[in-house]
Scaffold this motif. Structure first.
Motif, PDB file in Angstrom:
ATOM      1  N   CYS A  62       0.837  -1.195   0.000  1.00 48.54           N
ATOM      2  CA  CYS A  62       0.000   0.000   0.000  1.00 48.54           C
ATOM      3  C   CYS A  62       0.877   1.251   0.000  1.00 48.54           C
ATOM      4  N   PRO A  63       0.322   2.382  -0.476  1.00 47.73           N
ATOM      5  CA  PRO A  63       1.081   3.628  -0.408  1.00 47.73           C
ATOM      6  C   PRO A  63       1.396   3.985   1.039  1.00 47.73           C
ATOM      7  N   GLY A  64       2.450   4.774   1.222  1.00 44.32           N
ATOM      8  CA  GLY A  64       2.831   5.195   2.563  1.00 44.32           C
ATOM      9  C   GLY A  64       3.942   4.343   3.120  1.00 44.32           C
ATOM     10  N   PRO A  65       4.276   4.549   4.405  1.00 49.09           N
ATOM     11  CA  PRO A  65       5.366   3.796   5.035  1.00 49.09           C
ATOM     12  C   PRO A  65       5.102   2.293   4.967  1.00 49.09           C
ATOM     13  N   GLN A  66       6.116   1.538   4.558  1.00 49.86           N
ATOM     14  CA  GLN A  66       5.983   0.097   4.422  1.00 49.86           C
ATOM     15  C   GLN A  66       6.437  -0.613   5.700  1.00 49.86           C
ATOM     16  N   PRO A  67       5.877  -1.796   5.962  1.00 50.00           N
ATOM     17  CA  PRO A  67       6.305  -2.557   7.142  1.00 50.00           C
ATOM     18  C   PRO A  67       7.787  -2.918   7.054  1.00 50.00           C
ATOM     19  N   VAL A  68       8.405  -3.103   8.201  1.00 46.15           N
ATOM     20  CA  VAL A  68       9.774  -3.590   8.248  1.00 46.15           C
ATOM     21  C   VAL A  68       9.776  -5.057   7.825  1.00 46.15           C
ATOM     22  N   LEU A  69      10.749  -5.441   7.018  1.00 46.86           N
ATOM     23  CA  LEU A  69      10.879  -6.843   6.618  1.00 46.86           C
ATOM     24  C   LEU A  69      11.977  -7.483   7.453  1.00 46.86           C
ATOM     25  N   LEU A  70      11.607  -8.466   8.266  1.00 44.21           N
ATOM     26  CA  LEU A  70      12.560  -9.209   9.074  1.00 44.21           C
ATOM     27  C   LEU A  70      12.868 -10.518   8.368  1.00 44.21           C
ATOM     28  N   GLU A  71      14.123 -10.687   7.943  1.00 40.88           N
ATOM     29  CA  GLU A  71      14.538 -11.902   7.257  1.00 40.88           C
ATOM     30  C   GLU A  71      15.246 -12.818   8.247  1.00 40.88           C
ATOM     31  N   CYS A  72      14.745 -14.032   8.383  1.00 38.75           N
ATOM     32  CA  CYS A  72      15.300 -14.988   9.337  1.00 38.75           C
ATOM     33  C   CYS A  72      16.294 -15.911   8.645  1.00 38.75           C
ATOM     34  N   ALA A  73      17.472 -16.063   9.240  1.00 40.42           N
ATOM     35  CA  ALA A  73      18.520 -16.945   8.730  1.00 40.42           C
ATOM     36  C   ALA A  73      18.860 -16.649   7.272  1.00 40.42           C
ATOM     37  N   PRO A  74      19.331 -15.436   6.963  1.00 45.09           N
ATOM     38  CA  PRO A  74      19.650 -15.075   5.575  1.00 45.09           C
ATOM     39  C   PRO A  74      20.850 -15.806   5.006  1.00 45.09           C
ATOM     40  N   GLY A  75      21.716 -16.372   5.865  1.00 46.39           N
ATOM     41  CA  GLY A  75      22.868 -17.124   5.374  1.00 46.39           C
ATOM     42  C   GLY A  75      23.827 -16.248   4.595  1.00 46.39           C
ATOM     43  N   ARG A 105      -6.053  -3.916  15.227  1.00 51.18           N
ATOM     44  CA  ARG A 105      -6.765  -3.674  13.968  1.00 51.18           C
ATOM     45  C   ARG A 105      -6.017  -2.730  13.034  1.00 51.18           C
ATOM     46  N   ALA A 106      -4.832  -2.284  13.442  1.00 54.34           N
ATOM     47  CA  ALA A 106      -4.032  -1.417  12.579  1.00 54.34           C
ATOM     48  C   ALA A 106      -3.382  -2.227  11.470  1.00 54.34           C
ATOM     49  N   ASP A 107      -2.669  -1.533  10.572  1.00 51.25           N
ATOM     50  CA  ASP A 107      -1.980  -2.216   9.487  1.00 51.25           C
ATOM     51  C   ASP A 107      -0.859  -3.097  10.035  1.00 51.25           C
ATOM     52  N   VAL A 108      -0.407  -4.018   9.195  1.00 50.24           N
ATOM     53  CA  VAL A 108       0.683  -4.923   9.554  1.00 50.24           C
ATOM     54  C   VAL A 108       1.959  -4.121   9.823  1.00 50.24           C
ATOM     55  N   PRO A 109       2.569  -4.246  11.028  1.00 51.35           N
ATOM     56  CA  PRO A 109       3.768  -3.455  11.335  1.00 51.35           C
ATOM     57  C   PRO A 109       5.069  -4.089  10.858  1.00 51.35           C
ATOM     58  N   VAL A 110       5.084  -5.430  10.750  1.00 49.20           N
ATOM     59  CA  VAL A 110       6.304  -6.153  10.390  1.00 49.20           C
ATOM     60  C   VAL A 110       5.926  -7.337   9.513  1.00 49.20           C
ATOM     61  N   LYS A 111       6.728  -7.561   8.468  1.00 46.74           N
ATOM     62  CA  LYS A 111       6.611  -8.773   7.661  1.00 46.74           C
ATOM     63  C   LYS A 111       7.837  -9.633   7.936  1.00 46.74           C
ATOM     64  N   ARG A 126       2.517  -9.228  20.352  1.00 46.42           N
ATOM     65  CA  ARG A 126       2.266  -8.082  21.227  1.00 46.42           C
ATOM     66  C   ARG A 126       2.385  -6.772  20.460  1.00 46.42           C
ATOM     67  N   TYR A 127       3.022  -6.829  19.307  1.00 49.47           N
ATOM     68  CA  TYR A 127       3.278  -5.624  18.519  1.00 49.47           C
ATOM     69  C   TYR A 127       2.268  -5.418  17.402  1.00 49.47           C
ATOM     70  N   GLY A 128       1.259  -6.270  17.338  1.00 52.54           N
ATOM     71  CA  GLY A 128       0.228  -6.131  16.318  1.00 52.54           C
ATOM     72  C   GLY A 128       0.134  -7.357  15.434  1.00 52.54           C
ATOM     73  N   ARG A 129      -0.513  -7.177  14.306  1.00 49.85           N
ATOM     74  CA  ARG A 129      -0.782  -8.301  13.401  1.00 49.85           C
ATOM     75  C   ARG A 129       0.442  -8.566  12.509  1.00 49.85           C
ATOM     76  N   VAL A 130       1.468  -9.110  13.111  1.00 50.00           N
ATOM     77  CA  VAL A 130       2.702  -9.418  12.388  1.00 50.00           C
ATOM     78  C   VAL A 130       2.409 -10.481  11.320  1.00 50.00           C
ATOM     79  N   GLU A 131       2.872 -10.213  10.110  1.00 44.94           N
ATOM     80  CA  GLU A 131       2.614 -11.114   8.982  1.00 44.94           C
ATOM     81  C   GLU A 131       3.780 -12.071   8.791  1.00 44.94           C
ATOM     82  N   LEU A 132       3.475 -13.358   8.692  1.00 41.76           N
ATOM     83  CA  LEU A 132       4.492 -14.375   8.448  1.00 41.76           C
ATOM     84  C   LEU A 132       4.481 -14.775   6.981  1.00 41.76           C
ATOM     85  N   ASN A 133       5.642 -14.743   6.346  1.00 43.75           N
ATOM     86  CA  ASN A 133       5.822 -15.273   5.000  1.00 43.75           C
ATOM     87  C   ASN A 133       6.867 -16.371   5.130  1.00 43.75           C
TER      88      ASN A 133
END
Length: 326
Positions: A21-34, A113-119, A148-155
């Protein structure tokens, strides 16, 4: 870990950016990037990335990449799948507390109910895949740990057999389980991509692929699945404070999928269980495996509002169930 597969990296990049979406984008947390194959692809696309790496051998190259950029990449030594261990006192790295992680990322809590803060992007550890899904599920319903920080999205990449479980339909033999119901109630589940096992570092010493065996569900791929918590998850009678009881109720019902729901209600000392099912328009002879996930939620909320039902006798069994999963 990824092997050098640029096409896969581009596919993941496209999937994670889809629907932005337009506007500030969620932070992307990459796990085990190697070695950072996917990391570089995301950085080249302009994505802000926090890389959480637990293998110290990969840290120097990642930190060098971090130093060459102007704040677009942040590298943290830690293991996402060892967040919030059930211990008191100091946590020894790479295990870590979620509050410390989010503080380091610079992410503050937002309303549910806010937007996703972290992906979050990663691959579930295959040896602990089922247990990890259960731990994430408890955290989701209790709004603890990362939630606890909101609706964190898991990919996340999960095995094809577990993806089939998460998306099963009522009546499907074996695949339709408590895990199915609880994830479908809690999250919107989207299949973003299916990738053959050969695209990952899963080789055995003899050169074969270390693919977990499955005799009753297909397991030829890893599936990139997006799990986005439902905005309306806690708008009815279901709340973080009673969610453990809901989880336990679903597990009890589906422990014997072919059992009739009326028999389960009777085992809970509900003399008028048949009346309750009629009010919910659920057939009296319905088996546990026949109910849709939303039916289980409606049943739980009806029980919460029923003078016939008290959950106090559930308490010890619920706590034991939570201890077992953790």
């Amino acid at each position: 870990r990824f092997i050098a597969c640029p096409q896969l990296a581009r596919t993941v990049q496209r999937c994670l950016q889809d629907g932005a979406c337009p506007g500030p984008q969620p932070v992307l947390l990459e796990c085990a990037p190697g070695p950072g194959i996917l990391t570089r692809t995301l950085l080249n696309a302009g994505v802000r990335v926090v890389a959480l790496e637990s293998n110290s051998a990969f840290l120097p190259n990642l930190q060098s990449l971090e130093n060459s950029l102007d704040g677009q990449l942040k590298v943290i030594y830690g293991d996402f799948f060892r967040l919030d261990p059930l211990v008191t006192g100091t946590v020894k790295p790479p295990a870590m507390r979620s509050d410390k992680l989010f503080e380091t990322m610079g992410v503050a809590a937002v309303p549910w109910r806010a937007d996703v803060p972290v992906k979050i992007f990663g691959i579930l550890p295959q040896k602990k895949e089922r247990n990890t899904l259960w731990r994430l599920l408890f955290a989701l319903y209790e709004c603890s740990s990362i939630y606890r920080y909101g609706r964190v999205e898991l990919n996340i990449f999960i095995s094809e057999k577990e993806y089939k479980v998460l998306t099963a339909k009522p009546g499907e033999t074996r695949a339709y389980q408590a895990l199915t119901v609880l994830w479908q109630v809690g999250c919107e589940i989207q299949l973003l991509h299916m990738e053959p096992w050969s695209s990952f570092v899963t080789n055995l010493k003899n050169g074969g692929l270390a693919v977990p065996k499955s005799t009753w569900l297909p397991n030829d791929h890893l599936c990139l699945v997006r799990l986005t918590p439902q905005q309306n998850l806690f708008t009815g009678g279901l709340k973080p404070t009673n969610s453990a009881t809901f989880i336990f109720m679903v597990k009890q019902c589906l422990a014997k999928p072919k059992s009739r729901l009326t028999d389960r209600l009777n085992s809970w000392s509900l003399d008028n269980g048949g009346k309750l099912l009629r009010e919910l328009e659920i057939p009296r002879n319905a088996e546990a495996r026949n109910l849709y996930p939303e039916d289980y939620r409606r049943l739980f909320e009806a029980l919460q509002n029923s003078s016939m039902f008290t959950e106090t006798w559930f308490h010890d069994d619920v706590l034991e169930s939570i201890r077992h999963i953790n």
